[in-house]
Design a protein around this motif. Structure first.
Motif, short mmCIF file in Angstrom:
data_model
loop_
_atom_site.label_atom_id
_atom_site.label_comp_id
_atom_site.label_asym_id
_atom_site.label_seq_id
_atom_site.Cartn_x
_atom_site.Cartn_y
_atom_site.Cartn_z
N MET A 152 0.82 -1.21 0.00
CA MET A 152 0.00 0.00 0.00
C MET A 152 0.86 1.26 0.00
N GLY A 153 2.01 1.19 0.68
CA GLY A 153 2.91 2.33 0.68
C GLY A 153 3.47 2.61 -0.70
N MET A 154 3.87 1.54 -1.41
CA MET A 154 4.39 1.71 -2.76
C MET A 154 3.30 2.22 -3.69
N ALA A 155 2.09 1.69 -3.54
CA ALA A 155 0.97 2.15 -4.37
C ALA A 155 0.69 3.63 -4.10
N GLY A 156 0.77 4.03 -2.82
CA GLY A 156 0.55 5.42 -2.48
C GLY A 156 1.61 6.33 -3.09
N LEU A 157 2.87 5.89 -3.03
CA LEU A 157 3.97 6.67 -3.62
C LEU A 157 3.75 6.83 -5.12
N LEU A 158 3.50 5.72 -5.80
CA LEU A 158 3.35 5.77 -7.25
C LEU A 158 2.15 6.62 -7.65
N GLY A 159 1.05 6.49 -6.89
CA GLY A 159 -0.14 7.25 -7.21
C GLY A 159 0.03 8.75 -7.02
N SER A 160 1.05 9.14 -6.24
CA SER A 160 1.28 10.56 -6.00
C SER A 160 2.16 11.20 -7.07
N LEU A 161 2.72 10.38 -7.96
CA LEU A 161 3.63 10.89 -8.98
C LEU A 161 2.87 11.34 -10.22
#
Length: 211
Positions: free
Chosen positions: A14-23
């Motif tokens: 979920m952390g990686m998904a959150g990071l990617l979604g913020s880019l």
């Protein structure tokens, strides 16, 4: 750019998904916790899949192999804690386009995802440094997997990883079935795994049974 994250640790996933979604310009189209979930991702709607190597009882290497078989254009970026040369080589053999360690910074993750999406093959800085050192030192980058195993044990494990049963292995190696059973038992003990299936996962992660 459309991405998906495959990792059995929900916090990291979920952390990686959150990071990617913020880019900027990147949207997360799917998440998966294991091979079964990964293999039903809509590949026609995804450009890059970030793949962990250890998916509980499943292998990220085998999952990558199957995803690439289903769609040769799928771009898999491996994101893992493992930095050994055998794991890198095994991933590249099954079609991964990149290899990144989980200690990578957000900027490194973004660069790797965009590079893989653009058709490049990329290694994280730590992995690339190891590869350059091996090449410039004149040493072979090839390491024997499972050095604690004997040559015979490694040979039997390779055949087990290819899906052969004990009877078939005994015929191929001209050994008695009892000898093969004993060798397999020794391998399980040395690898500290509970059963044959777990041994297969370990073996394929190290590049055995994949040719």
């Amino acid at each position: 750019m459309r991405v998906a994250v495959v990792d059995d640790h929900p916090v990291f996933r979920m952390g990686m998904a959150g990071l990617l979604g913020s880019l900027e310009g990147i949207s997360v189209r799917g998440q998966a916790a294991d091979a079964a979930e990964a293999l039903v991702l809509p590949l026609d709607e995804i450009d890059v899949i970030l793949m962990d190597l250890n998916l509980g009882d499943d292998s990220g290497i085998e999952t990558t192999r199957e995803l690439v078989r289903r769609d040769p254009d799928v771009r898999v970026l491996v994101v893992t804690m493992r930095e050994d040369d055998d794991a890198v080589a095994a991933c590249m053999r099954v079609g991964a386009r990149g290899y990144l360690l989980k200690g990578a910074t957000p900027d490194e993750v973004e660069r790797a995802v965009r590079a893989v999406a653009n058709g490049e093959v990329i290694l994280g800085s730590a992995v690339a440094a190891r590869a350059v050192t091996a090449l410039t030192s004149g040493r072979s980058a090839v390491r024997v997997p499972f050095p604690d195993l004997t040559e015979r044990e490694r040979e039997v494990l390779d055949l087990v990883a290819r899906g052969h049963d004990n009877v078939t292995i005994s015929r191929r190696l001209v050994l008695s079935p009892k000898t093969v059973r004993n060798v397999v038992s020794n391998v399980l003990t040395k690898l500290a795994v509970r059963d044959r299936s777990a041994a297969i996962v370990r073996a394929r992660e190290e590049g055995l049974g994949l040719d």
